[in-house]
Design a protein around this motif. Sequence first.
Motif, PDB file in Angstrom:
ATOM      1  N   ASP A   1       0.826  -1.209   0.000  1.00 48.09           N
ATOM      2  CA  ASP A   1       0.000   0.000   0.000  1.00 48.09           C
ATOM      3  C   ASP A   1       0.861   1.261   0.000  1.00 48.09           C
TER       4      ASP A   1
ATOM      5  N   GLU B   1      -0.611  -1.346  -7.292  1.00 47.12           N
ATOM      6  CA  GLU B   1      -1.984  -1.676  -7.685  1.00 47.12           C
ATOM      7  C   GLU B   1      -2.157  -3.182  -7.539  1.00 47.12           C
ATOM      8  N   LEU B   2      -3.158  -3.593  -6.782  1.00 44.25           N
ATOM      9  CA  LEU B   2      -3.344  -5.014  -6.502  1.00 44.25           C
ATOM     10  C   LEU B   2      -4.487  -5.639  -7.304  1.00 44.25           C
ATOM     11  N   ALA B   3      -5.608  -4.972  -7.368  1.00 45.41           N
ATOM     12  CA  ALA B   3      -6.790  -5.556  -8.006  1.00 45.41           C
ATOM     13  C   ALA B   3      -6.484  -5.974  -9.441  1.00 45.41           C
ATOM     14  N   GLY B   4      -6.843  -7.211  -9.741  1.00 43.21           N
ATOM     15  CA  GLY B   4      -6.658  -7.729 -11.091  1.00 43.21           C
ATOM     16  C   GLY B   4      -5.279  -8.295 -11.373  1.00 43.21           C
ATOM     17  N   ARG B   5      -4.354  -8.163 -10.440  1.00 41.96           N
ATOM     18  CA  ARG B   5      -2.986  -8.671 -10.644  1.00 41.96           C
ATOM     19  C   ARG B   5      -2.902 -10.153 -10.292  1.00 41.96           C
ATOM     20  N   ARG B   6      -1.807 -10.758 -10.746  1.00 39.63           N
ATOM     21  CA  ARG B   6      -1.532 -12.168 -10.448  1.00 39.63           C
ATOM     22  C   ARG B   6      -0.375 -12.243  -9.474  1.00 39.63           C
TER      23      ARG B   6
ATOM     24  N   ARG C   1      -8.090  -8.599  -1.655  1.00 43.34           N
ATOM     25  CA  ARG C   1      -7.896  -7.338  -2.384  1.00 43.34           C
ATOM     26  C   ARG C   1      -7.998  -7.573  -3.897  1.00 43.34           C
ATOM     27  N   ASP C   2      -8.670  -8.633  -4.302  1.00 44.94           N
ATOM     28  CA  ASP C   2      -8.959  -8.943  -5.703  1.00 44.94           C
ATOM     29  C   ASP C   2      -7.723  -9.317  -6.517  1.00 44.94           C
ATOM     30  N   VAL C   3      -6.762  -9.935  -5.866  1.00 45.92           N
ATOM     31  CA  VAL C   3      -5.579 -10.468  -6.546  1.00 45.92           C
ATOM     32  C   VAL C   3      -5.833 -11.941  -6.823  1.00 45.92           C
ATOM     33  N   THR C   4      -5.446 -12.412  -7.983  1.00 40.84           N
ATOM     34  CA  THR C   4      -5.493 -13.837  -8.282  1.00 40.84           C
ATOM     35  C   THR C   4      -4.239 -14.461  -7.698  1.00 40.84           C
TER      36      THR C   4
END
Length: 168
Positions: free
Chosen positions: A27, A32-37, A58-61
Amino acid sequence: MHSFGAMSFGLPGFASCTPGGIMRLLDEYGVELAGRRAVVIGRSAILGKPVGMLLLARDVTVTYCHFRTADLSAIVREADIVVAAVGRPRLIRGQDIKPGAVVIDAGYNPGNIVDVDVDVDVDVDFDTARTRARLITPVPVGVGPMTIAVLLAQTVEAAEQRLGSRGR
């Protein structure tokens, strides 16, 4: 056990300190975390599993791996975020890192730590990985201080909650 369960289900509670520190680092540096792998290399109950759960929230794969994962290098090369927490010296090399990835090295081999002023055997080969990573944590001054900061912050919060519940 309660905190891990609460964290896993998104309920109130305290995060494990090192995973919480890793999230604060991400943070603070505006990652940027969302959508990352992300690839989490390590499956311990106090570090690997919790950091993966925090990233997932946090929407990370998230892909969990370990030192016996087949073709680990290929999996790591696909990651935008690498969290190494397995305790295998230099398991992750520079050529394993996707250019521009964020690399968090939270692993160590305690049998080889003698003095914090000398190199320690850590999970990521820092010298080769830093040439490809956008951000990388050094050891021993990267994740460790954040672990302590989170521990202190959560201790204060727990004390305040306890005092608050007694009506001060």
